[in-house]
Design an enzyme around this catalytic site. Structure first.
Site, short mmCIF file in Angstrom:
data_model
loop_
_atom_site.label_atom_id
_atom_site.label_comp_id
_atom_site.label_asym_id
_atom_site.label_seq_id
_atom_site.Cartn_x
_atom_site.Cartn_y
_atom_site.Cartn_z
N GLN A 92 1.16 -1.39 -0.53
CA GLN A 92 -0.04 0.30 0.36
C GLN A 92 1.02 1.11 0.30
O GLN A 92 2.15 1.08 0.05
CB GLN A 92 -0.58 0.23 0.91
CG GLN A 92 -0.07 -0.46 2.39
CD GLN A 92 -1.03 -0.64 3.96
OE1 GLN A 92 -1.54 0.78 4.43
NE2 GLN A 92 -1.58 -1.23 4.15
N HIS A 94 0.22 6.24 0.67
CA HIS A 94 -1.38 6.59 0.99
C HIS A 94 -0.82 7.70 0.72
O HIS A 94 0.05 8.81 -0.16
CB HIS A 94 -0.57 7.14 2.84
CG HIS A 94 -0.37 6.01 3.75
ND1 HIS A 94 -2.15 5.04 3.37
CD2 HIS A 94 0.15 5.66 4.93
CE1 HIS A 94 -1.64 4.38 4.35
NE2 HIS A 94 -0.45 4.99 4.90
N GLU A 129 3.41 8.88 8.64
CA GLU A 129 2.72 7.51 9.71
C GLU A 129 4.41 7.66 10.58
O GLU A 129 5.63 7.12 8.61
CB GLU A 129 2.40 6.54 9.17
CG GLU A 129 3.16 5.67 8.42
CD GLU A 129 2.08 4.32 7.86
OE1 GLU A 129 0.54 4.67 7.45
OE2 GLU A 129 2.13 3.39 7.50
N HIS A 263 4.68 0.09 0.77
CA HIS A 263 4.88 -0.33 2.06
C HIS A 263 3.99 -1.38 2.00
O HIS A 263 2.69 -1.37 1.64
CB HIS A 263 5.61 0.58 2.90
CG HIS A 263 4.10 1.49 3.88
ND1 HIS A 263 3.68 2.17 3.08
CD2 HIS A 263 3.51 1.55 4.68
CE1 HIS A 263 2.00 2.20 3.46
NE2 HIS A 263 2.15 1.67 4.69
N ARG A 282 -4.49 0.00 -2.15
CA ARG A 282 -3.60 -0.90 -1.94
C ARG A 282 -3.43 -1.16 -3.53
O ARG A 282 -4.12 -1.41 -4.32
CB ARG A 282 -4.42 -1.43 -0.99
CG ARG A 282 -4.81 -1.62 -0.47
CD ARG A 282 -6.04 -2.72 0.76
NE ARG A 282 -6.46 -2.07 1.88
CZ ARG A 282 -7.59 -0.81 1.92
NH1 ARG A 282 -8.02 -0.70 1.26
NH2 ARG A 282 -7.38 -0.45 3.67
#
Length: 409
Positions: A92, A94, A129, A263, A282
């Site tokens: 995935q 973001h 993140e 990642h 994804r």
């Protein structure tokens, strides 16, 4: 200050043991993947039986403070989690803030429900993140430099890969373009051809693993790739895993992923903090909705040698009395997180101009405010500190030991 009750997510990749054992409980009969501490509308935490997002909306200046409210409105900028992976998460990435805003508006315009399985954008925010390991933690994080991928391909001696060797030019001016070309080529070849390629890679990988010492990085990578193919035969994520950094974090070590970095977390228990978002694009290794074209749109193709974040020792700060404090600096504004180890009479004073969450991950910790009110938290329990809160002192209960994470803006 108030006790903060987390929201629980039972995804299939979660562990039946890691979070329950952290809490001192027996293993669960179903996977416990994540505990959420925050105010994301999809699953907000609660204080005194009220949703945290509703508490913030009722008095944003009290909860967030003038600085944070001016910058982020009524939104708590970060989302804190405990994550427990027994199986790999999806391959995935973001979106950036601009990509999230465009994608969220587009899917709203198309009438796709926020609860729909084919919804990509759950909100209009980006999701950089940081993951801090509580146990040994295995992650695939960011594209590996092509010089190292060429070393892996050379070790595999797989004739089916020869066709792609020309894309492994690692000159700085060519590396990103070549990574883009190789990855997009792999994800667009016909399914039957992809499965043939993966079968050949797996056969060569099994031979490589048999020849190399177990600790050799190429053996580690190929052992994981082989295992991924057993779980998701012929999946595009198996090829993607060949191109990524495979990182093994020890407790206390951390890795950071910015927007657009490909990642997949593989296994382990960690504390994760991110911008307040649930946007995931994804590309494989999952039974969930996969949208490869949308993933390719948000990906960056800059190779990174190592996604680890260096810990900064902050134990000498004036507000720290004997405690060991480490910070994990990241290049975004939505969050800062510190890891604090307490023993005996050690303490740390917290006094911020914005909101904070204190999460216990070891032993028992105690928070005391200026009026003498105390709250105790055991592992996986947390405390909400609104911006209006005066100084709060954190220490271990009864002179024992404790570990806490302090998340703030």
């Amino acid at each position: 200050m108030q006790l903060l009750d987390s929201a629980t997510r039972n995804y299939s990749w979660g562990s039946k043991a890691l979070i329950p054992h952290l809490q001192g409980k027996d293993s669960s009969d179903k996977p416990v993947a994540e505990l959420w501490y925050g105010a994301h509308p999809a699953d907000p935490s609660s204080v005194d039986g009220q949703r945290l997002d509703a508490v913030i909306a009722a008095d944003p200046q009290d909860s967030l403070g003038r600085r944070v409210e001016k910058r982020y409105g009524e939104r708590l900028p970060f989302l804190l989690k405990i994550l427990a992976a027994a199986e790999p998460l999806s391959l995935q990435a973001h979106p950036s803030k601009a990509q999230a805003e465009e994608g969220f508006e587009r899917e709203n315009r198309l009438g796709i429900s926020l609860q729909a399985s084919n919804r990509n954008y759950k909100d209009d925010n980006h999701k950089p993140e940081l993951i801090v390991a509580l146990t040994p933690f295995y992650a695939m994080a960011g594209f590996r430099p092509l010089v190292r991928t060429r070393e892996l391909f050379d070790g595999l001696s797989c004739s089916a890969l020869d066709h792609y060797l020309g894309m492994l030019d690692d000159r700085p001016e060519a590396e990103s373009d070549n990574l883009r070309a190789l990855f997009t080529t792999w994800i667009t070849i016909p399914s039957s051809n992809r499965k043939e390629l993966i079968a050949a890679v797996i056969a060569s990988g099994e031979d490589l693993v048999a020849r190399l010492p177990r600790e050799d990085w190429r053996s580690v990578v190929m052992s994981t790739v082989i295992r991924l193919n057993e779980q998701y035969p012929g999946d595009i994520g198996v090829l993607g895993a060949l191109l990524l950094n495979h990182v093994q974090l020890q407790p206390g070590e951390a890795a950071y992923l910015n927007a657009g970095e490909l990642h997949a977390y593989v296994s382990g228990l960690g504390v994760e903090i991110m911008a307040n978002s649930d946007n995931v694009l994804r590309g494989g290794l999952t039974p969930k909705f996969v949208d490869v074209p949308e993933l390719v749109k948000v990906l960056t193709y800059k190779a990174a040698k190592d996604p680890r974040v260096e810990q900064v020792d902050k134990s000498a700060q004036a507000n720290v009395d004997g405690a060991a404090v480490w910070s994990y600096p990241v290049p975004i504004e939505e969050f800062i997180i510190d890891r604090v180890e307490l023993k005996g009479t050690d303490s740390v004073d917290l006094d911020f101009d914005g909101p904070a969450i204190v999460l216990c991950t070891g032993g028992e910790a105690q928070a005391r405010d200026i009026n003498g009110k105390t709250l105790q938290i055991a592992p996986s329990k947390a405390i909400w500190l609104p911006a209006s809160e005066a100084t709060v002192s954190i220490s271990a209960v009864n002179g024992g030991k404790a570990e806490v994470f302090v998340a703030r803006v």
